[in-house]
Write an enzyme that holds these catalytic residues in place. Structure first.
Site, PDB file in Angstrom:
ATOM      1  N   GLU A 174     -15.915   4.296   4.157  1.00  0.00           N
ATOM      2  CA  GLU A 174     -14.569   4.525   3.640  1.00  0.00           C
ATOM      3  C   GLU A 174     -14.652   5.449   2.440  1.00  0.00           C
ATOM      4  O   GLU A 174     -15.658   5.445   1.725  1.00  0.00           O
ATOM      5  CB  GLU A 174     -13.920   3.190   3.231  1.00  0.00           C
ATOM      6  CG  GLU A 174     -13.527   2.359   4.435  1.00  0.00           C
ATOM      7  CD  GLU A 174     -12.873   1.032   4.092  1.00  0.00           C
ATOM      8  OE1 GLU A 174     -12.186   0.937   3.065  1.00  0.00           O
ATOM      9  OE2 GLU A 174     -13.066   0.091   4.871  1.00  0.00           O
ATOM     10  N   SER A 179     -11.042  -0.509   0.670  1.00  0.00           N
ATOM     11  CA  SER A 179      -9.717  -1.136   0.636  1.00  0.00           C
ATOM     12  C   SER A 179      -9.661  -2.413  -0.180  1.00  0.00           C
ATOM     13  O   SER A 179      -8.622  -2.744  -0.734  1.00  0.00           O
ATOM     14  CB  SER A 179      -9.231  -1.398   2.056  1.00  0.00           C
ATOM     15  OG  SER A 179     -10.079  -2.308   2.713  1.00  0.00           O
ATOM     16  N   ASP A 204     -13.134   7.131   6.352  1.00  0.00           N
ATOM     17  CA  ASP A 204     -11.807   6.529   6.505  1.00  0.00           C
ATOM     18  C   ASP A 204     -11.171   6.579   5.115  1.00  0.00           C
ATOM     19  O   ASP A 204     -11.616   5.900   4.196  1.00  0.00           O
ATOM     20  CB  ASP A 204     -11.980   5.080   6.995  1.00  0.00           C
ATOM     21  CG  ASP A 204     -10.666   4.304   7.041  1.00  0.00           C
ATOM     22  OD1 ASP A 204      -9.715   4.681   6.329  1.00  0.00           O
ATOM     23  OD2 ASP A 204     -10.615   3.295   7.765  1.00  0.00           O
ATOM     24  N   HIS A 230     -13.766  -1.390   6.719  1.00  0.00           N
ATOM     25  CA  HIS A 230     -12.615  -2.070   7.323  1.00  0.00           C
ATOM     26  C   HIS A 230     -12.938  -2.611   8.719  1.00  0.00           C
ATOM     27  O   HIS A 230     -13.686  -1.999   9.478  1.00  0.00           O
ATOM     28  CB  HIS A 230     -11.469  -1.062   7.410  1.00  0.00           C
ATOM     29  CG  HIS A 230     -10.130  -1.656   7.678  1.00  0.00           C
ATOM     30  ND1 HIS A 230      -9.642  -1.828   8.952  1.00  0.00           N
ATOM     31  CD2 HIS A 230      -9.171  -2.113   6.840  1.00  0.00           C
ATOM     32  CE1 HIS A 230      -8.431  -2.360   8.891  1.00  0.00           C
ATOM     33  NE2 HIS A 230      -8.122  -2.543   7.617  1.00  0.00           N
ATOM     34  N   LYS A 241       0.160   4.151   4.643  1.00  0.00           N
ATOM     35  CA  LYS A 241       0.023   3.749   3.238  1.00  0.00           C
ATOM     36  C   LYS A 241       0.776   4.745   2.357  1.00  0.00           C
ATOM     37  O   LYS A 241       1.990   4.730   2.363  1.00  0.00           O
ATOM     38  CB  LYS A 241      -1.440   3.538   2.909  1.00  0.00           C
ATOM     39  CG  LYS A 241      -1.860   2.194   3.554  1.00  0.00           C
ATOM     40  CD  LYS A 241      -3.275   1.944   3.822  1.00  0.00           C
ATOM     41  CE  LYS A 241      -3.365   0.649   4.635  1.00  0.00           C
ATOM     42  NZ  LYS A 241      -4.654   0.436   5.267  1.00  0.00           N
ATOM     43  N   ASN A 259       0.821  -1.215   0.000  1.00  0.00           N
ATOM     44  CA  ASN A 259       0.000   0.000   0.000  1.00  0.00           C
ATOM     45  C   ASN A 259       0.854   1.264   0.000  1.00  0.00           C
ATOM     46  O   ASN A 259       0.359   2.353   0.276  1.00  0.00           O
ATOM     47  CB  ASN A 259      -0.912   0.012   1.229  1.00  0.00           C
ATOM     48  CG  ASN A 259      -1.863  -1.156   1.232  1.00  0.00           C
ATOM     49  OD1 ASN A 259      -2.504  -1.455   0.233  1.00  0.00           O
ATOM     50  ND2 ASN A 259      -1.958  -1.836   2.363  1.00  0.00           N
ATOM     51  N   HIS A 303      -6.994   4.721   1.841  1.00  0.00           N
ATOM     52  CA  HIS A 303      -6.516   4.434   0.473  1.00  0.00           C
ATOM     53  C   HIS A 303      -6.763   5.586  -0.502  1.00  0.00           C
ATOM     54  O   HIS A 303      -6.529   5.449  -1.694  1.00  0.00           O
ATOM     55  CB  HIS A 303      -7.167   3.154  -0.049  1.00  0.00           C
ATOM     56  CG  HIS A 303      -6.827   1.962   0.786  1.00  0.00           C
ATOM     57  ND1 HIS A 303      -5.692   1.209   0.580  1.00  0.00           N
ATOM     58  CD2 HIS A 303      -7.433   1.433   1.874  1.00  0.00           C
ATOM     59  CE1 HIS A 303      -5.629   0.246   1.493  1.00  0.00           C
ATOM     60  NE2 HIS A 303      -6.667   0.366   2.284  1.00  0.00           N
TER      61      HIS A 303
HETATM   62  C1  PLP Z   1      -5.029  -0.114   6.615  1.00  0.00           C
HETATM   63  C2  PLP Z   1      -6.344   0.403   7.008  1.00  0.00           C
HETATM   64  C3  PLP Z   1      -6.592   0.849   8.304  1.00  0.00           C
HETATM   65  C4  PLP Z   1      -5.614   0.654   9.428  1.00  0.00           C
HETATM   66  O1  PLP Z   1      -4.556   1.529   9.351  1.00  0.00           O
HETATM   67  P1  PLP Z   1      -3.180   1.145  10.059  1.00  0.00           P
HETATM   68  O2  PLP Z   1      -2.491   2.452  10.167  1.00  0.00           O
HETATM   69  O3  PLP Z   1      -2.500   0.166   9.182  1.00  0.00           O
HETATM   70  O4  PLP Z   1      -3.525   0.564  11.402  1.00  0.00           O
HETATM   71  C5  PLP Z   1      -7.799   1.435   8.567  1.00  0.00           C
HETATM   72  N1  PLP Z   1      -8.745   1.552   7.611  1.00  0.00           N
HETATM   73  C6  PLP Z   1      -8.545   1.109   6.366  1.00  0.00           C
HETATM   74  C7  PLP Z   1      -9.619   1.268   5.345  1.00  0.00           C
HETATM   75  C8  PLP Z   1      -7.351   0.503   6.026  1.00  0.00           C
HETATM   76  O5  PLP Z   1      -7.172   0.007   4.803  1.00  0.00           O
END
Ligand code: PLP
Length: 382
Positions: free
Chosen positions: A178, A182, A207, A134, A239, A48, A210
């Site tokens: 989101e 993801s 969130d 997620h 990411k 990522n 990505h």
């Molecule tokens: C990776 C991810 C997270 C978690 O983030 P980290 O910093 O890796 O703990 C949260 N939400 C989504 C949509 C993700 O893909």
């Protein structure tokens, strides 16, 4: 053997039988694109690190400099002595980047979601979550005393129906979705969701793990929907921002409340200086290099065209092969062809939708799309 061992072994055997046992594979990421695994060099489509900044000399230097200046660890929770100056600087920059009054940095994105949702919702409230969101968003829902409901993925009609049904009895409603999903790579209709939130007096949290660095000129999905009112913008530093940690951007009042009440903030050690230093530098690069941020999506589109798939909306292209067995066999075949594409199985994705998930990064070599498409076509047909 203890009964605890018996318990663990039984669980493991059951997962193994379903093809759902997961194993770690030590992976040496050589440069943000190539990885070494099991003695082989593979081109990765499973990182990522969308902009390849984890291995950018400027970002590495910033991490080293931060560790030299402030040490390797924060030493305590931020409310005790762990609030080193780089975290404050990072928060100011994140807020400016997202155009919000303030930001709160957590030690991971998981902690940001798991801590925020219970901070803003209590008994008598409702948390409404997109069903494909997620795992850590659902975890945040479980840690809240509010009633948790899901709505059908990106389905504005279903969301409207649920809001209409729940609004009367609920004191507050928090919608969580989101920006870029993801595992599917599609984008939430944030304009319509924000309109519904206004109509039903609900709060909206996104969130954008990505989205940042990839869409909206690098500023994430909020920049694609400038009229949407998003009260809480969560994201990760791990990411495109090439570091470790998570954040929430919002109004001064919401951020102040997080910093005094969110358990995953209050009772967890502050972000390591090197992580903050790296994230600040990566954020600077994202802000100054929109051409770099445009590349992952361009590569994803070129690949999808070669395979006759519908045009991707983000750097993520899912290829659904249904069963865990099919997807793990496909992963092995692609590995033989020199690609690392890790298979994704339930419960990360719904039953019957095990998939290859390809994430394209800025470093993906231009002429490689055709060859990769041929390899993926091969595993789709077998
Ligand atoms: C990776 C991810 C997270 C978690 O983030 P980290 O910093 O890796 O703990 C949260 N939400 C989504 C949509 C993700 O893909």
């Amino acid at each position: 053997m203890s009964s605890l061992d018996d318990f663990a072994q039984e669980k493991l055997a059951a997962l193994e039988a379903e093809g759902l046992k997961r194993t770690l594979a030590p992976t040496h990421r050589l440069d943000g694109l190539w990885v070494e695994r099991g003695g082989r060099k593979l081109l990765s489509l499973s990182c990522n690190d969308y902009l390849g900044l984890t291995h950018d000399p400027r970002v590495i230097e910033a991490a080293i400099e931060a560790a030299r200046t402030y040490g390797t660890g924060a030493g305590a929770s931020r409310l005790v002595t762990g609030d080193h100056p780089l975290i404050e600087e990072l928060e100011a920059r994140l807020a400016a980047f997202k155009g919000t009054e303030a930001a709160c940095v957590f030690s991971s994105g998981y902690q940001a979601n798991a801590g925020s949702i219970p901070t803003f919702t209590q008994k008598g409230d409702v948390v409404l979550i997109d069903e494909r969101a997620h795992s850590c968003i659902h975890a945040g829902g479980k840690l809240s005393d509010a009633t948790v409901r899901t709505f059908a993925h990106n389905d504005v009609q279903d969301l409207k129906g649920k809001l209409a049904h729940l609004r009367g009895a609920a004191r507050h409603i928090l919608i969580v979705t989101e920006g870029v999903f993801s595992m599917d790579g599609d984008i939430a209709p944030l304009g319509e969701i924000s309109d519904l939130a206004k109509e039903y007096d609900a709060w909206l949290m996104t969130d954008d793990a990505h989205g940042v660095g990839v869409v909206g000129g690098g500023h994430g999905t909020s920049a694609m929907f400038p009229d949407a009112e998003i009260h809480l913008q969560m994201g990760t530093l791990s990411k495109a921002l090439a570091s470790q940690g998570g954040y929430v951007c919002g109004s001064k009042a919401t951020i102040d409340l997080l910093k005094t009440r969110a358990r995953t903030f209050v009772y967890s050690t502050g972000l390591a200086p090197a992580s903050a230093g790296a994230a600040i530098k990566a954020l600077e690069i994202v802000e100054n290099e929109p051409e770099l941020c445009a590349r992952p999506l361009e590569h994803a589109r070129t690949f999808a065209r070669a395979l006759n798939l519908s045009p991707p909306q983000s750097a993520i292209v899912p290829v659904v092969l249904e069963t865990p067995a099919a997807v793990m066999a496909a992963q092995a075949k692609l590995e033989d062809a020199g690609y690392l594409v890790v298979g994704i199985r339930p419960p990360t994705v719904p039953e019957g939708t095990s998939r290859l998930r390809l994430s394209f990064t800025a470093l993906f070599p231009d002429p490689e799309s055709e060859e990769l498409a041929t390899a993926v076509r091969g595993v789709m047909q077998s």
